[in-house]
Design an enzyme around this catalytic site. Structure first.
Site, PDB file in Angstrom:
ATOM      1  N   TYR A   1       0.830  -1.216   0.000  1.00  0.00           N
ATOM      2  CA  TYR A   1       0.000   0.000   0.000  1.00  0.00           C
ATOM      3  C   TYR A   1       0.871   1.275   0.000  1.00  0.00           C
ATOM      4  CZ  TYR A   1      -3.217   3.467   2.103  1.00  0.00           C
ATOM      5  OH  TYR A   1      -3.958   4.591   2.393  1.00  0.00           O
ATOM      6  N   ILE A   2       1.695   1.436   1.003  1.00  0.00           N
ATOM      7  CA  ILE A   2       2.475   2.679   1.094  1.00  0.00           C
ATOM      8  C   ILE A   2       3.624   2.651   0.082  1.00  0.00           C
ATOM      9  CG2 ILE A   2       3.813   4.176   2.644  1.00  0.00           C
ATOM     10  CD1 ILE A   2       2.128   2.887   4.971  1.00  0.00           C
TER      11      ILE A   2
ATOM     12  N   CYS B   1       3.602 -11.211  -0.405  1.00  0.00           N
ATOM     13  CA  CYS B   1       2.853 -11.933   0.637  1.00  0.00           C
ATOM     14  C   CYS B   1       1.637 -11.131   1.071  1.00  0.00           C
ATOM     15  CB  CYS B   1       3.743 -12.309   1.819  1.00  0.00           C
ATOM     16  SG  CYS B   1       4.346 -10.910   2.767  1.00  0.00           S
TER      17      CYS B   1
ATOM     18  N   PHE C   1       9.991  -1.037   3.610  1.00  0.00           N
ATOM     19  CA  PHE C   1       8.564  -1.197   3.927  1.00  0.00           C
ATOM     20  C   PHE C   1       8.216  -2.656   4.246  1.00  0.00           C
ATOM     21  CE2 PHE C   1       8.675   2.108   0.545  1.00  0.00           C
ATOM     22  CZ  PHE C   1       7.992   3.142   1.170  1.00  0.00           C
TER      23      PHE C   1
ATOM     24  N   SER D   1       6.500   3.564  13.167  1.00  0.00           N
ATOM     25  CA  SER D   1       5.096   3.800  13.493  1.00  0.00           C
ATOM     26  C   SER D   1       4.970   4.598  14.775  1.00  0.00           C
ATOM     27  CB  SER D   1       4.428   2.434  13.666  1.00  0.00           C
ATOM     28  OG  SER D   1       3.190   2.578  14.300  1.00  0.00           O
TER      29      SER D   1
ATOM     30  N   TYR E   1       3.641  -6.637  17.150  1.00  0.00           N
ATOM     31  CA  TYR E   1       3.915  -5.796  15.978  1.00  0.00           C
ATOM     32  C   TYR E   1       4.645  -4.519  16.416  1.00  0.00           C
ATOM     33  CZ  TYR E   1       3.085  -2.148  12.526  1.00  0.00           C
ATOM     34  OH  TYR E   1       3.251  -1.087  11.663  1.00  0.00           O
TER      35      TYR E   1
ATOM     36  N   LYS F   1       8.642  -2.957  15.656  1.00  0.00           N
ATOM     37  CA  LYS F   1       9.024  -1.618  15.175  1.00  0.00           C
ATOM     38  C   LYS F   1      10.039  -0.992  16.121  1.00  0.00           C
ATOM     39  CE  LYS F   1       6.595  -1.330  11.457  1.00  0.00           C
ATOM     40  NZ  LYS F   1       7.288  -1.488  10.189  1.00  0.00           N
TER      41      LYS F   1
ATOM     42  N   ASN G   1      -8.099  -2.136   9.658  1.00  0.00           N
ATOM     43  CA  ASN G   1      -8.046  -0.679   9.827  1.00  0.00           C
ATOM     44  C   ASN G   1      -9.382  -0.027   9.469  1.00  0.00           C
ATOM     45  OD1 ASN G   1      -4.886  -1.292   8.666  1.00  0.00           O
ATOM     46  ND2 ASN G   1      -5.184  -0.326  10.648  1.00  0.00           N
TER      47      ASN G   1
ATOM     48  N   ASP H   1      -6.278  -0.632  22.065  1.00  0.00           N
ATOM     49  CA  ASP H   1      -6.461   0.707  21.472  1.00  0.00           C
ATOM     50  C   ASP H   1      -6.224   1.794  22.517  1.00  0.00           C
ATOM     51  OD1 ASP H   1      -7.031   0.145  18.841  1.00  0.00           O
ATOM     52  OD2 ASP H   1      -9.206   0.166  19.088  1.00  0.00           O
TER      53      ASP H   1
HETATM   54  P1  NAD Z   1       1.627  -3.663   3.058  1.00  0.00           P
HETATM   55  O1  NAD Z   1       1.410  -4.979   3.685  1.00  0.00           O
HETATM   56  O2  NAD Z   1       0.652  -3.177   2.057  1.00  0.00           O
HETATM   57  O3  NAD Z   1       3.090  -3.604   2.415  1.00  0.00           O
HETATM   58  C1  NAD Z   1       4.169  -4.359   2.897  1.00  0.00           C
HETATM   59  C2  NAD Z   1       4.813  -5.034   1.697  1.00  0.00           C
HETATM   60  O4  NAD Z   1       5.922  -5.794   2.152  1.00  0.00           O
HETATM   61  C3  NAD Z   1       3.867  -5.980   0.973  1.00  0.00           C
HETATM   62  O5  NAD Z   1       3.951  -5.739  -0.417  1.00  0.00           O
HETATM   63  C4  NAD Z   1       4.407  -7.369   1.319  1.00  0.00           C
HETATM   64  O6  NAD Z   1       4.163  -8.295   0.289  1.00  0.00           O
HETATM   65  C5  NAD Z   1       5.879  -7.058   1.512  1.00  0.00           C
HETATM   66  N1  NAD Z   1       6.605  -7.990   2.394  1.00  0.00           N
HETATM   67  C6  NAD Z   1       6.360  -8.302   3.684  1.00  0.00           C
HETATM   68  N2  NAD Z   1       7.282  -9.177   4.129  1.00  0.00           N
HETATM   69  C7  NAD Z   1       8.125  -9.417   3.096  1.00  0.00           C
HETATM   70  C8  NAD Z   1       9.272 -10.230   2.925  1.00  0.00           C
HETATM   71  N3  NAD Z   1       9.758 -10.988   3.915  1.00  0.00           N
HETATM   72  N4  NAD Z   1       9.895 -10.211   1.730  1.00  0.00           N
HETATM   73  C9  NAD Z   1       9.422  -9.461   0.699  1.00  0.00           C
HETATM   74  N5  NAD Z   1       8.350  -8.681   0.801  1.00  0.00           N
HETATM   75  C10 NAD Z   1       7.701  -8.654   1.991  1.00  0.00           C
HETATM   76  O7  NAD Z   1       1.761  -2.589   4.255  1.00  0.00           O
HETATM   77  P2  NAD Z   1       1.822  -1.002   4.195  1.00  0.00           P
HETATM   78  O8  NAD Z   1       0.589  -0.468   4.821  1.00  0.00           O
HETATM   79  O9  NAD Z   1       2.219  -0.560   2.852  1.00  0.00           O
HETATM   80  O10 NAD Z   1       2.994  -0.752   5.233  1.00  0.00           O
HETATM   81  C11 NAD Z   1       4.342  -0.628   4.815  1.00  0.00           C
HETATM   82  C12 NAD Z   1       5.215  -0.507   6.045  1.00  0.00           C
HETATM   83  O11 NAD Z   1       4.770   0.604   6.825  1.00  0.00           O
HETATM   84  C13 NAD Z   1       5.145  -1.725   6.962  1.00  0.00           C
HETATM   85  O12 NAD Z   1       6.425  -1.970   7.486  1.00  0.00           O
HETATM   86  C14 NAD Z   1       4.200  -1.288   8.067  1.00  0.00           C
HETATM   87  O13 NAD Z   1       4.456  -1.940   9.268  1.00  0.00           O
HETATM   88  C15 NAD Z   1       4.538   0.194   8.163  1.00  0.00           C
HETATM   89  N6  NAD Z   1       3.448   0.983   8.743  1.00  0.00           N
HETATM   90  C16 NAD Z   1       2.197   0.916   8.186  1.00  0.00           C
HETATM   91  C17 NAD Z   1       1.156   1.636   8.760  1.00  0.00           C
HETATM   92  C18 NAD Z   1      -0.230   1.558   8.180  1.00  0.00           C
HETATM   93  O14 NAD Z   1      -1.182   1.954   8.878  1.00  0.00           O
HETATM   94  N7  NAD Z   1      -0.419   1.100   6.939  1.00  0.00           N
HETATM   95  C19 NAD Z   1       1.375   2.432   9.896  1.00  0.00           C
HETATM   96  C20 NAD Z   1       2.667   2.488  10.428  1.00  0.00           C
HETATM   97  C21 NAD Z   1       3.697   1.756   9.835  1.00  0.00           C
HETATM   98  N1  UFG Z   2     -11.784   1.194  14.411  1.00  0.00           N
HETATM   99  C1  UFG Z   2     -13.137   0.911  14.565  1.00  0.00           C
HETATM  100  N2  UFG Z   2     -13.652  -0.093  13.823  1.00  0.00           N
HETATM  101  C2  UFG Z   2     -12.918  -0.822  12.932  1.00  0.00           C
HETATM  102  C3  UFG Z   2     -11.551  -0.521  12.789  1.00  0.00           C
HETATM  103  C4  UFG Z   2     -11.007   0.491  13.548  1.00  0.00           C
HETATM  104  O1  UFG Z   2     -13.824   1.546  15.355  1.00  0.00           O
HETATM  105  O2  UFG Z   2     -13.476  -1.746  12.308  1.00  0.00           O
HETATM  106  C5  UFG Z   2     -11.212   2.291  15.211  1.00  0.00           C
HETATM  107  C6  UFG Z   2     -10.116   1.823  16.143  1.00  0.00           C
HETATM  108  O3  UFG Z   2     -10.675   1.382  17.362  1.00  0.00           O
HETATM  109  C7  UFG Z   2      -9.301   3.088  16.281  1.00  0.00           C
HETATM  110  C8  UFG Z   2      -9.458   3.788  14.942  1.00  0.00           C
HETATM  111  O4  UFG Z   2     -10.614   3.214  14.336  1.00  0.00           O
HETATM  112  O5  UFG Z   2      -9.880   3.902  17.255  1.00  0.00           O
HETATM  113  C9  UFG Z   2      -8.264   3.573  14.017  1.00  0.00           C
HETATM  114  O6  UFG Z   2      -7.989   2.198  13.966  1.00  0.00           O
HETATM  115  P1  UFG Z   2      -6.997   1.558  12.898  1.00  0.00           P
HETATM  116  O7  UFG Z   2      -6.992   0.082  13.121  1.00  0.00           O
HETATM  117  O8  UFG Z   2      -7.326   2.058  11.544  1.00  0.00           O
HETATM  118  O9  UFG Z   2      -5.609   2.210  13.274  1.00  0.00           O
HETATM  119  P2  UFG Z   2      -4.771   2.138  14.638  1.00  0.00           P
HETATM  120  O10 UFG Z   2      -4.680   3.534  15.159  1.00  0.00           O
HETATM  121  O11 UFG Z   2      -5.263   1.101  15.548  1.00  0.00           O
HETATM  122  O12 UFG Z   2      -3.365   1.597  14.115  1.00  0.00           O
HETATM  123  C10 UFG Z   2      -2.699   2.134  12.991  1.00  0.00           C
HETATM  124  C11 UFG Z   2      -1.907   1.039  12.275  1.00  0.00           C
HETATM  125  C12 UFG Z   2      -0.803   0.527  13.138  1.00  0.00           C
HETATM  126  C13 UFG Z   2       0.034   1.644  13.662  1.00  0.00           C
HETATM  127  C14 UFG Z   2      -0.830   2.694  14.320  1.00  0.00           C
HETATM  128  C15 UFG Z   2      -0.010   3.885  14.710  1.00  0.00           C
HETATM  129  O13 UFG Z   2      -2.762  -0.026  11.924  1.00  0.00           O
HETATM  130  O14 UFG Z   2       0.039  -0.269  12.331  1.00  0.00           O
HETATM  131  O15 UFG Z   2      -1.836   3.132  13.418  1.00  0.00           O
HETATM  132  O16 UFG Z   2       0.708   4.336  13.607  1.00  0.00           O
HETATM  133  F1  UFG Z   2       0.918   1.187  14.557  1.00  0.00           F
END
Ligand code: NAD
Ligand code: UFG
Length: 339
Positions: free
Chosen positions: A11-12, A34, A80, A124, A149, A153, A199, A295
């Site tokens: 995604y990111i 994956c 990522f 994060s 998780y 980080k 999320n 949470d």
């Molecule tokens: P995502 O799952 O969409 O992307 C992660 C990518 O890494 C995927 O394409 C997956 O296939 C790949 N991957 C995982 N393990 C692998 C491995 N061993 N070898 C090769 N590829 C591998 O997740 P995202 O939302 O894009 O997040 C990217 C990064 O940002 C992650 O490290 C996540 O923890 C971090 N992050 C995400 C959020 C969020 O809310 N999305 C918040 C904070 C931090």
């Molecule tokens: N929520 C609901 N219903 C749902 C899903 C979420 O009410 O079905 C609420 C959660 O309780 C929370 C808010 O929406 O209050 C946001 O929840 P998310 O799961 O979207 O996000 P989080 O803040 O729990 O966590 C996210 C990422 C983590 C990261 C964190 C801080 O998923 O990877 O932000 O960066 F660590």
């Protein structure tokens, strides 16, 4: 610069790949898909009008990673590649430690062998822990995380800091994301979670598009203005542009820098539902349910350091986040085509 994105099909990563290409950089991706699809990379190429080199490989595989770093010279790495589902990490802690820590060690070891000195890491807000006061500031210490998780980080930040202490030529930029949401404005790339979304925003979008019946709001009795949790939501394209600034900043520098990437404004779950309904014109059915374990009531970023040092700030509004999330979801109701 030529930038290697480990996990760049996700995604990111896919949005960052596009922002890097648009900024004139070359992109190479290592991903084992994956949690992503090759279609995301194909669409990034289509949007950018340029190609991306892809190595389909596990980032824990040193020979594959070294090959991706040495086929052509790489100037910087953005890491990522990680597993990211909080609840799953509680059920499968070893898989999370194994994947997330191993990818980090392998990347650092291969960078050492390839002579690459610039790494940006996807961290994060969760590393601030359960007791940090809001808003979160980069100068605060890392705290106690509520799940494996989060601990991965925190540990990966420590590993990267130790690597920079030992190698005085290494530049490490730790980016602490807040809550990334939305999609590229084209609606061609976006968030495509496997199975039931964890999320909030993808859950809301899937209810709106009819894939799910009902959103459960996790808790309505928090000590917040409307009783639901508040978070700092950031448009994924703002976040992607933050990575461009960060990897450019890291080039030619040494040592460790930490930046919050958030908008600095909290919104509650109910505010998110209402904003989404206004932007999409579709109503989102919800019930208030129990709190979700782990949470926090509310957190948001102090995002001034990234503005001051990187010259980066968010430019997209809550309305943009909701409109773009919906544009992606309604054009791709089942996500990317599955092969
Ligand atoms: P995502 O799952 O969409 O992307 C992660 C990518 O890494 C995927 O394409 C997956 O296939 C790949 N991957 C995982 N393990 C692998 C491995 N061993 N070898 C090769 N590829 C591998 O997740 P995202 O939302 O894009 O997040 C990217 C990064 O940002 C992650 O490290 C996540 O923890 C971090 N992050 C995400 C959020 C969020 O809310 N999305 C918040 C904070 C931090
Ligand atoms: N929520 C609901 N219903 C749902 C899903 C979420 O009410 O079905 C609420 C959660 O309780 C929370 C808010 O929406 O209050 C946001 O929840 P998310 O799961 O979207 O996000 P989080 O803040 O729990 O966590 C996210 C990422 C983590 C990261 C964190 C801080 O998923 O990877 O932000 O960066 F660590």
């Amino acid at each position: 610069m030529r930038i290697l994105l480990a996990g760049g099909a996700g995604y990111i990563g896919s949005h960052t790949a596009l922002a890097l290409l648009k900024a004139g950089h070359d992109v190479v991706i290592v991903d084992n898909y994956c949690n992503s699809s090759p279609e995301a990379v194909r669409r990034v190429e289509e949007l950018a009008g340029r190609s991306v080199e892809v190595f389909e490989a596990d980032v824990r595989n040193p020979s594959a990673v070294l090959k991706s770093m040495t086929d052509k010279p790489v100037d910087g790495v953005i890491h990522f590649a990680g597993l990211k589902a909080v609840g799953e990490s509680v059920r499968m802690p070893l898989a999370y430690y194994r994947n997330n820590i191993d990818t980090t060690l392998t990347l650092l070891e291969c960078m050492g062998q390839a002579g690459i000195k610039n790494i940006v890491f996807s961290s994060s807000a969760t590393v601030y822990g359960e007791e940090a006061p809001v808003p979160y500031l980069e100068s605060m210490p890392r705290g106690r995380c509520s799940n494996p998780y989060g601990w991965t980080k925190s540990m990966m930040e420590q590993i990267l800091e130790d690597a920079a202490l030992a190698d005085h030529e290494l530049s490490v930029v730790l980016l602490r994301y807040f809550n990334p949401v939305g999609a590229h404005e084209s609606g061609r790339i976006g968030e495509d979670p496997l199975g039931t979304p964890n999320n909030l925003m993808p859950y809301i979008s899937q209810v709106a598009v009819g894939r799910r019946d009902l959103l459960t709001v996790f808790g309505g009795d928090y000590p917040t203005p409307d009783g639901t949790c508040r978070r700092d939501y950031i448009h994924v394209m703002d976040l992607a542009e933050g990575h461009v600034k960060a990897v450019e900043y890291g080039a030619g520098r040494t040592g460790v820098d930490v930046f919050n990437l958030g908008a600095g404004v909290p919104y509650s779950v109910l505010q998110m539902i209402r904003a989404f309904e206004a932007a999409s014109g579709v109503s989102v059915k919800y019930v208030i349910g129990d709190r979700r374990a782990g949470d926090l009531p509310e957190f948001w970023a102090d995002a001034k350091k990234a503005s001051r040092v990187l010259g980066w700030q968010t430019s997209r509004t809550l309305e943009d986040m909701c409109r773009d999330a919906w544009n992606w979801q309604k054009n791709n109701p089942m996500g990317y085509p599955k092969s």
